[in-house]
Write an enzyme that holds these catalytic residues in place. Sequence first.
Site, short mmCIF file in Angstrom:
data_model
loop_
_atom_site.label_atom_id
_atom_site.label_comp_id
_atom_site.label_asym_id
_atom_site.label_seq_id
_atom_site.Cartn_x
_atom_site.Cartn_y
_atom_site.Cartn_z
N ALA A 122 7.41 5.11 6.37
CA ALA A 122 8.18 6.28 5.95
C ALA A 122 9.03 6.84 7.08
O ALA A 122 9.63 7.89 6.93
CB ALA A 122 7.23 7.35 5.43
N ASN A 190 0.68 9.26 8.85
CA ASN A 190 0.61 7.88 9.37
C ASN A 190 1.84 7.59 10.20
O ASN A 190 1.82 6.77 11.11
CB ASN A 190 0.54 6.90 8.21
CG ASN A 190 -0.78 6.97 7.48
OD1 ASN A 190 -1.79 6.49 7.97
ND2 ASN A 190 -0.78 7.62 6.32
N HIS A 220 11.05 14.47 8.66
CA HIS A 220 10.57 14.14 10.00
C HIS A 220 11.73 14.12 10.97
O HIS A 220 12.77 13.50 10.69
CB HIS A 220 9.91 12.76 10.01
CG HIS A 220 8.87 12.55 8.96
ND1 HIS A 220 7.66 13.20 8.97
CD2 HIS A 220 8.86 11.77 7.84
CE1 HIS A 220 6.94 12.81 7.92
NE2 HIS A 220 7.65 11.95 7.21
N1 NDP Z 1 2.71 4.12 7.39
C1 NDP Z 1 3.40 4.93 6.59
O1 NDP Z 1 4.58 5.25 6.84
C2 NDP Z 1 2.74 5.48 5.37
C3 NDP Z 1 1.43 5.18 5.09
N2 NDP Z 1 0.81 5.66 3.95
C4 NDP Z 1 -0.59 5.28 3.75
O2 NDP Z 1 -0.63 4.09 2.97
C5 NDP Z 1 -1.85 4.04 2.22
C6 NDP Z 1 -1.53 3.81 0.73
O3 NDP Z 1 -0.69 4.86 0.25
P1 NDP Z 1 -0.40 5.05 -1.32
O4 NDP Z 1 -0.06 3.75 -1.93
O5 NDP Z 1 0.53 6.19 -1.44
O6 NDP Z 1 -1.87 5.50 -1.80
P2 NDP Z 1 -2.41 5.66 -3.29
O7 NDP Z 1 -3.46 6.71 -3.22
O8 NDP Z 1 -1.32 5.81 -4.27
O9 NDP Z 1 -3.12 4.24 -3.56
C7 NDP Z 1 -4.26 3.80 -2.90
C8 NDP Z 1 -4.94 2.77 -3.77
O10 NDP Z 1 -6.07 2.25 -3.06
C9 NDP Z 1 -7.04 1.90 -4.03
N3 NDP Z 1 -8.40 1.86 -3.50
C10 NDP Z 1 -9.29 2.89 -3.34
N4 NDP Z 1 -10.45 2.41 -2.87
C11 NDP Z 1 -10.30 1.07 -2.77
C12 NDP Z 1 -11.18 0.01 -2.42
N5 NDP Z 1 -12.44 0.24 -2.03
N6 NDP Z 1 -10.70 -1.28 -2.45
C13 NDP Z 1 -9.43 -1.53 -2.81
N7 NDP Z 1 -8.56 -0.56 -3.19
C14 NDP Z 1 -9.00 0.72 -3.17
C15 NDP Z 1 -6.93 2.93 -5.12
O11 NDP Z 1 -7.31 2.23 -6.29
P3 NDP Z 1 -7.74 2.92 -7.67
O12 NDP Z 1 -6.41 3.30 -8.26
O13 NDP Z 1 -8.43 1.81 -8.37
O14 NDP Z 1 -8.60 4.09 -7.30
C16 NDP Z 1 -5.47 3.33 -5.09
O15 NDP Z 1 -4.75 2.73 -6.14
C17 NDP Z 1 -2.56 5.38 2.48
O16 NDP Z 1 -3.51 5.24 3.51
C18 NDP Z 1 -1.42 6.28 2.96
O17 NDP Z 1 -1.88 7.34 3.75
C19 NDP Z 1 1.53 6.40 3.05
C20 NDP Z 1 2.83 6.72 3.29
C21 NDP Z 1 3.53 6.35 4.49
O1 OAA Z 2 3.12 9.35 7.11
C1 OAA Z 2 2.71 9.46 5.94
O2 OAA Z 2 1.53 9.21 5.62
C2 OAA Z 2 3.64 9.81 4.83
C3 OAA Z 2 4.84 10.57 5.20
O3 OAA Z 2 4.86 11.37 6.11
C4 OAA Z 2 6.01 10.34 4.38
O4 OAA Z 2 5.94 9.59 3.40
O5 OAA Z 2 7.07 10.90 4.72
#
Ligand code: NDP
Ligand code: OAA
Length: 268
Positions: A122, A190, A220
């Site tokens: 992001a 993140n 940001h």
């Molecule tokens: N690096 C970056 O720039 C960014 C990083 N992120 C991070 O990326 C990650 C994913 O974000 P996002 O897609 O929005 O999250 P969501 O909450 O939309 O999706 C996470 C998914 O993980 C699944 N899950 C939960 N537990 C398990 C398990 N034990 N095994 C497998 N799958 C599981 C859930 O499944 P179910 O639906 O079945 O419960 C859910 O669908 C997060 O950690 C978030 O903080 C987000 C934005 C920016």
């Molecule tokens: O870093 C994150 O987890 C998400 C965030 O800030 C963004 O999507 O802008």
Amino acid sequence: MCSKRIAIAGLGEIGRTVARNLAQGMPGLVLSGIATKDRMKAQAWLDRESIPCPLVSLDELPGHADLVVECAPADILDQICRPMLSAGKQVMVLSASALLPRPDLVGLARAHGGQIIVPTGALIGFDAVSAAAEGTIHSVQMVTRKPPGGLAGAPYLVENGISIDGLTSALCVFKGSARDAAAAFPANVNVVAALSLAGIGPDRTTIEIWADPAVTRNCHQIRVESDSASFTMSIENIPSENPKTGRITALSVIAALRKLTSPLQVGT
Ligand SMILES: NC(=O)C1=CN([C@@H]2O[C@H](COP(=O)(O)OP(=O)(O)OC[C@H]3O[C@@H](n4cnc5c(N)ncnc54)[C@H](OP(=O)(O)O)[C@@H]3O)[C@@H](O)[C@H]2O)C=CC1
Ligand SMILES: O=C([O-])CC(=O)C(=O)O
């Protein structure tokens, strides 16, 4: 030539968009498996989208994939990374906050010939930050402003009794290092964890986090001072259906995946 097998761990906001794009066809890549928590929900979604793909458990991922896109809750990062890296494979990590307290995962990758890839996600400008890091970076400072809903439920707010309900003006809820921010807001910044890994590390990278009822986007701003360049970058992310996650995050993953096999690579 064989296609590279890509699996997805976590079929949420990011995982669904990545799955859709892989299923539509990306040169040299094939969607080979999905690990999720609720298999019935995942299968119903795959059926609706007409995406044929096996649902597998986390420990089966190394048998199904050359690279796993980790887009799951931060607390299962180990369960996804350890088997893949021990098998000398790649993991694209989105839960960058969870990487900071686990430098041993990088050691595991090194020992077995695996690789952790942290996409820009992001954020913005990791090309310039990593280029500047080849010289000397003096400082990296970030300011994040999110609508209160994009920070709701963060452990730091709960533990310190900080209420962001009904805010009428911007409130600075955190000021400190990327390392402390990642622990305090593991699902919200993140971006700063990833930025710190691209630049001068989690202890010298600083962040202010504001809950701001006047913004509708995850905003940001980054200021970098180095011996090769000074630069300021800013991005205003449109939240996805998950208000914590900007829409551009999944697109960053898709762009990073495309680079793995592209005959033309642009950017560092
Ligand atoms: N690096 C970056 O720039 C960014 C990083 N992120 C991070 O990326 C990650 C994913 O974000 P996002 O897609 O929005 O999250 P969501 O909450 O939309 O999706 C996470 C998914 O993980 C699944 N899950 C939960 N537990 C398990 C398990 N034990 N095994 C497998 N799958 C599981 C859930 O499944 P179910 O639906 O079945 O419960 C859910 O669908 C997060 O950690 C978030 O903080 C987000 C934005 C920016
Ligand atoms: O870093 C994150 O987890 C998400 C965030 O800030 C963004 O999507 O802008």
